[in-house]
Design a protein around this motif. Structure first.
Motif, short mmCIF file in Angstrom:
data_model
loop_
_atom_site.label_atom_id
_atom_site.label_comp_id
_atom_site.label_asym_id
_atom_site.label_seq_id
_atom_site.Cartn_x
_atom_site.Cartn_y
_atom_site.Cartn_z
N ALA A 1 34.55 29.88 44.67
CA ALA A 1 35.41 30.25 43.55
C ALA A 1 34.77 31.33 42.67
O ALA A 1 35.49 32.10 42.02
N SER A 2 33.45 31.39 42.65
CA SER A 2 32.77 32.44 41.89
C SER A 2 33.18 33.81 42.39
O SER A 2 33.54 34.70 41.60
N LEU A 3 33.14 33.98 43.70
CA LEU A 3 33.51 35.25 44.31
C LEU A 3 35.02 35.49 44.20
O LEU A 3 35.46 36.61 43.89
N GLN A 4 35.81 34.46 44.42
CA GLN A 4 37.27 34.60 44.34
C GLN A 4 37.72 35.02 42.94
O GLN A 4 38.59 35.88 42.79
N ALA A 5 37.10 34.43 41.92
CA ALA A 5 37.47 34.76 40.55
C ALA A 5 37.12 36.21 40.21
O ALA A 5 37.88 36.90 39.52
N ALA A 6 35.98 36.67 40.72
CA ALA A 6 35.58 38.06 40.48
C ALA A 6 36.53 39.02 41.19
O ALA A 6 36.98 40.02 40.60
N GLN A 7 36.86 38.73 42.45
CA GLN A 7 37.79 39.57 43.20
C GLN A 7 39.15 39.61 42.51
O GLN A 7 39.79 40.67 42.38
N GLN A 8 39.61 38.44 42.06
CA GLN A 8 40.91 38.37 41.40
C GLN A 8 40.90 39.16 40.09
O GLN A 8 41.87 39.85 39.74
N GLY A 9 39.80 39.07 39.36
CA GLY A 9 39.69 39.80 38.11
C GLY A 9 39.82 41.30 38.30
O GLY A 9 40.51 41.98 37.54
N VAL B 1 40.72 27.07 42.78
CA VAL B 1 41.67 28.13 43.12
C VAL B 1 42.86 28.07 42.18
O VAL B 1 43.40 29.11 41.75
N GLU B 2 43.29 26.86 41.84
CA GLU B 2 44.42 26.70 40.92
C GLU B 2 44.10 27.29 39.54
O GLU B 2 44.97 27.90 38.90
N ASP B 3 42.86 27.12 39.09
CA ASP B 3 42.45 27.72 37.83
C ASP B 3 42.58 29.24 37.87
O ASP B 3 43.04 29.88 36.92
N ILE B 4 42.12 29.81 38.97
CA ILE B 4 42.14 31.27 39.13
C ILE B 4 43.58 31.79 39.15
O ILE B 4 43.92 32.77 38.49
#
Length: 262
Positions: free
Chosen positions: A145-153, A184-187
């Protein structure tokens, strides 16, 4: 000079003078017998006045911090173009801002989470500053989720711009989910709050690697890493680097330092 003042003078000079004398003098300044006697006087005084060790310790810490800041500042100056003018870096603030606050962060970092509301306070109090967000998901290997949140940002930034990026950024931290708890839901919820309904993380690996290389070049070893500097004409005296989370008061003090007349 009274005896106690003489002893204090000897102690305060002995520690630094003896080491410098041995290191730089071609011949001994004192005889072994004299050094031994001075050492005895210094030791007796320190036993009777241990508070002087606290003073010496504080002074050494100040000197070490000043040296560390100087090294950080020189690295910042060498890399200021990448810090201030990277088109892949989310930026918030006026185009004519004279000062910048740059944060290297990870959405799963608990210290970044604690710093987020402090930064939010400063952004409201200092609207004339440019704020740059360097996504640095150092925990991506441990928590996906660390990487996913950065990519999404970065996708939010590209598609929706600065205001919505800040909304996303603050929404992630507002969950209070860090150190493996972000989902993932948070993101997706944060992206939706920022107005990105058809949400997908995107592919920004090159940008994230660029940020990682830059952080290492600066000497940062973890998150958050915070840099405060003028947008132009930066000098070591106007740059502050915080290799850790700080309060809003300290951050604003660093902004005032950056705005000094150069």
């Amino acid at each position: 000079m009274k005896a106690n003042k003489l002893a204090a003078f000897i102690v305060t000079t002995y520690i630094s003078f003896i080491s410098m004398a041995h290191a730089s003098a071609p011949h001994p300044v004192f005889s072994p017998e004299q050094e031994a006697r001075i050492g005895e006087i210094a030791a007796d005084y320190l036993v009777s006045h241990p508070e002087i060790l606290v003073t010496v310790s504080h002074k050494l810490q100040e000197q070490q911090e000043a040296r560390k800041q100087k090294m950080f500042a020189l690295s910042v100056m060498e890399n200021q173009t990448n810090l201030l003018h990277d088109p892949d870096t989310p930026a918030y603030g006026p185009d004519n801002a004279k000062d910048a606050v740059i944060e290297f962060f990870d959405y799963q970092c608990v210290f970044c989470s604690r710093f987020a509301p402090e930064l939010e306070k400063v952004m409201k109090a200092e609207p004339d500053v440019c704020y740059l967000f360097k996504e640095w998901p150092i925990f991506g290997g441990r928590w996906e989720a660390s990487l996913q949140a950065a990519q999404q940002g970065l996708t939010v930034w590209q598609k929706k711009g600065p205001q919505t990026y800040v909304t996303y950024h603050n929404a992630i931290y507002a969950t209070g989910h860090n150190e493996g708890k972000l989902t993932v839901e948070d993101i997706l919820a944060a992206a939706s709050k920022a107005g990105l309904t058809a949400s997908a993380p995107g592919e920004h690996t090159a940008s994230l690697e660029k940020n990682s290389n830059l952080a290492e070049a600066l000497g940062l070893t973890g998150t958050p890493g915070i840099i405060v500097m003028p947008v132009s004409g930066a000098t070591p005296d106007t740059i502050t680097v915080f290799p850790e989370a700080v309060t809003s008061d300290k951050l604003q003090a660093a902004i005032r330092k950056a705005t000094r007349v150069k």
